[in-house]
Design a protein around this motif. Structure first.
Motif, short mmCIF file in Angstrom:
data_model
loop_
_atom_site.label_atom_id
_atom_site.label_comp_id
_atom_site.label_asym_id
_atom_site.label_seq_id
_atom_site.Cartn_x
_atom_site.Cartn_y
_atom_site.Cartn_z
N MET A 80 0.83 -1.21 0.00
CA MET A 80 0.00 0.00 0.00
C MET A 80 0.87 1.26 0.00
SD MET A 80 -3.05 1.01 -0.28
CE MET A 80 -3.89 -0.55 0.02
N TYR A 81 1.98 1.22 0.74
CA TYR A 81 2.94 2.34 0.73
C TYR A 81 3.45 2.59 -0.68
CZ TYR A 81 7.86 3.90 0.91
OH TYR A 81 9.06 4.51 0.66
N ARG A 82 3.83 1.54 -1.39
CA ARG A 82 4.32 1.71 -2.76
C ARG A 82 3.22 2.24 -3.67
NH1 ARG A 82 6.83 -3.22 -1.36
NH2 ARG A 82 5.21 -4.42 -2.42
N ARG A 83 2.02 1.71 -3.50
CA ARG A 83 0.91 2.12 -4.37
C ARG A 83 0.53 3.58 -4.16
NH1 ARG A 83 -4.57 -1.20 -5.82
NH2 ARG A 83 -5.66 0.48 -6.87
N GLU A 84 0.49 4.02 -2.91
CA GLU A 84 0.00 5.36 -2.59
C GLU A 84 1.05 6.46 -2.73
OE1 GLU A 84 -1.71 5.21 1.29
OE2 GLU A 84 -3.56 4.23 0.59
N HIS A 85 2.33 6.10 -2.61
CA HIS A 85 3.35 7.14 -2.49
C HIS A 85 4.45 7.11 -3.54
CE1 HIS A 85 1.74 8.44 1.38
NE2 HIS A 85 1.69 7.17 1.74
N LEU A 86 4.65 5.98 -4.22
CA LEU A 86 5.84 5.81 -5.05
C LEU A 86 5.54 5.60 -6.52
CD1 LEU A 86 7.88 3.31 -2.81
CD2 LEU A 86 7.62 5.79 -2.55
N GLY A 87 6.50 6.02 -7.35
CA GLY A 87 6.53 5.69 -8.76
C GLY A 87 7.89 5.09 -9.09
N PHE A 88 7.95 4.27 -10.15
CA PHE A 88 9.19 3.58 -10.49
C PHE A 88 9.49 3.73 -11.98
CE2 PHE A 88 7.63 1.44 -6.73
CZ PHE A 88 8.77 1.22 -5.98
N ILE A 89 10.76 3.98 -12.28
CA ILE A 89 11.25 3.99 -13.66
C ILE A 89 12.44 3.05 -13.72
CG2 ILE A 89 12.24 5.36 -15.52
CD1 ILE A 89 10.89 7.80 -14.24
N PHE A 90 12.41 2.10 -14.68
CA PHE A 90 13.46 1.11 -14.77
C PHE A 90 14.23 1.27 -16.08
CE2 PHE A 90 9.94 -0.70 -12.35
CZ PHE A 90 10.58 -1.03 -11.16
N GLN A 91 15.45 0.74 -16.10
CA GLN A 91 16.28 0.79 -17.30
C GLN A 91 15.62 0.07 -18.47
OE1 GLN A 91 20.29 -0.51 -16.59
NE2 GLN A 91 20.71 -0.87 -18.75
N SER A 92 14.85 -0.98 -18.17
CA SER A 92 14.30 -1.84 -19.23
C SER A 92 12.89 -1.44 -19.68
CB SER A 92 14.27 -3.30 -18.74
OG SER A 92 13.51 -3.40 -17.54
N TYR A 93 12.40 -0.28 -19.22
CA TYR A 93 11.10 0.30 -19.62
C TYR A 93 9.89 -0.46 -19.08
CZ TYR A 93 14.39 1.89 -23.26
OH TYR A 93 15.48 2.35 -23.93
N ILE A 148 8.30 7.09 -17.90
CA ILE A 148 8.26 8.23 -17.00
C ILE A 148 6.82 8.73 -16.84
CG2 ILE A 148 8.95 10.66 -16.73
CD1 ILE A 148 11.61 9.88 -18.08
N ALA A 149 6.11 8.82 -17.96
CA ALA A 149 4.71 9.27 -17.91
C ALA A 149 3.86 8.32 -17.08
CB ALA A 149 4.15 9.38 -19.33
N ARG A 150 4.06 7.02 -17.24
CA ARG A 150 3.29 6.03 -16.49
C ARG A 150 3.54 6.17 -14.99
NH1 ARG A 150 5.05 0.16 -17.89
NH2 ARG A 150 6.89 0.98 -16.82
N ALA A 151 4.79 6.47 -14.63
CA ALA A 151 5.12 6.66 -13.21
C ALA A 151 4.59 7.98 -12.68
CB ALA A 151 6.63 6.57 -13.01
N LEU A 152 4.72 9.04 -13.49
CA LEU A 152 4.32 10.38 -13.04
C LEU A 152 2.81 10.55 -12.91
CD1 LEU A 152 6.68 12.85 -14.91
CD2 LEU A 152 6.47 12.54 -12.44
N VAL A 153 2.05 9.87 -13.77
CA VAL A 153 0.60 10.07 -13.76
C VAL A 153 -0.01 9.62 -12.44
CG1 VAL A 153 -0.20 7.84 -14.70
CG2 VAL A 153 -1.41 9.97 -15.32
N LYS A 154 0.69 8.77 -11.71
CA LYS A 154 0.24 8.38 -10.37
C LYS A 154 0.27 9.55 -9.40
CE LYS A 154 1.43 4.77 -8.15
NZ LYS A 154 2.31 3.82 -7.43
N ASN A 155 1.02 10.61 -9.77
CA ASN A 155 1.24 11.74 -8.87
C ASN A 155 1.95 11.28 -7.59
OD1 ASN A 155 1.15 14.40 -8.04
ND2 ASN A 155 -0.94 14.30 -7.28
#
Length: 233
Positions: A80-93, A148-155
């Motif tokens: 839940m912490y990851r879902r509510e607060h975090l975004g992730f960007i990986f080298q492999s997209y 990046i967009a997929r991670a950022l849209v989570k806000n």
């Protein structure tokens, strides 16, 4: 203070013995900064990312996020912490090949209780005109922009970037880092970038240097360089 680590130890056991991936790490990280964790392979930087993001838990010590003890959370609470607060960007997209660009970004949108507008984010990363394409129709740099967009849209409050330029050439890598800098300024997102490229340290507010599972140095850059002005290692 956003994160506080106190005497963190992470030990992995195997048939040949114990390996201290992190050994007595104490550290404080501020909200809203660009933070670079720098070190060679095996230095412990990826383990540090895994502990900060709740993907893994410490063997010893305390980790606090915004006043809450991550090391005391169970697996459901960490998810839940990851879902509510975090975004992730990986080298492999990690894009889904049979979904369009917009549909890939929508996956992040639906994970958040307070998402950003999808079209606004696609505009921000320069992909609005490509939103109906599929990943195979894009360049490597464009696919990283989708990630990046997929991670950022989570806000997210914190965006973890694991070697975000590792698969890109210098020109494309600098473009991605410039975009991350802009997102940090616009959305006030804390950026934690794990990299082996020492040049990227110059664009950070805080630089954490690691080696052999230990904290070598923590420095604050008095002058933060623009991504396009970085020398490339």
């Amino acid at each position: 203070m956003l994160y506080k680590l106190e005497n963190i130890v992470k030990t992995y056991k195997s048939a040949s013995g114990s390996n201290h991936a992190l050994n007595d790490i104490s550290l404080e990280l501020k909200k809203g900064e660009v933070i670079v964790i720098l070190g060679p392979s095996g230095s412990g930087k990826s383990t540090m990312l895994n502990l900060l993001s709740g993907i893994d838990t410490p063997s010893k010590g305390k980790i606090t996020y915004d006043g809450k003890r991550l090391d005391k959370m169970n697996m459901e609470q960490l998810a839940m912490y990851r879902r509510e607060h975090l975004g992730f960007i990986f080298q492999s997209y990690n894009l889904i090949s049979n979904l369009t660009i917009k549909e890939n970004v929508e996956m992040g949108f639906h994970l958040s209780s307070d998402p950003l507008d999808i079209d606004e984010v696609l505009d921000a990363v320069g992909l609005h005109d490509h939103k109906n394409k599929y990943p195979y129709q894009l360049s490597g740099g464009q696919m990283q922009r989708v990630a990046i967009a997929r991670a950022l849209v989570k806000n997210p409050d914190v965006l973890f970037c694991d070697e975000p330029t590792g698969a890109l050439d210098e020109a494309m890598g600098k473009n991605i880092l410039k975009l991350l800098q802009e997102m940090n300024k616009v959305y006030k997102t804390t950026m934690i970038i794990v990299t082996h490229n020492p040049s990227i340290a110059d664009m950070a507010n805080t630089v954490i240097r690691m080696n052999s599972g230990k904290l070598v140095e923590v420095t604050q850059n008095k002058k933060v360089k623009k991504a396009e002005d970085l020398r490339w290692a």
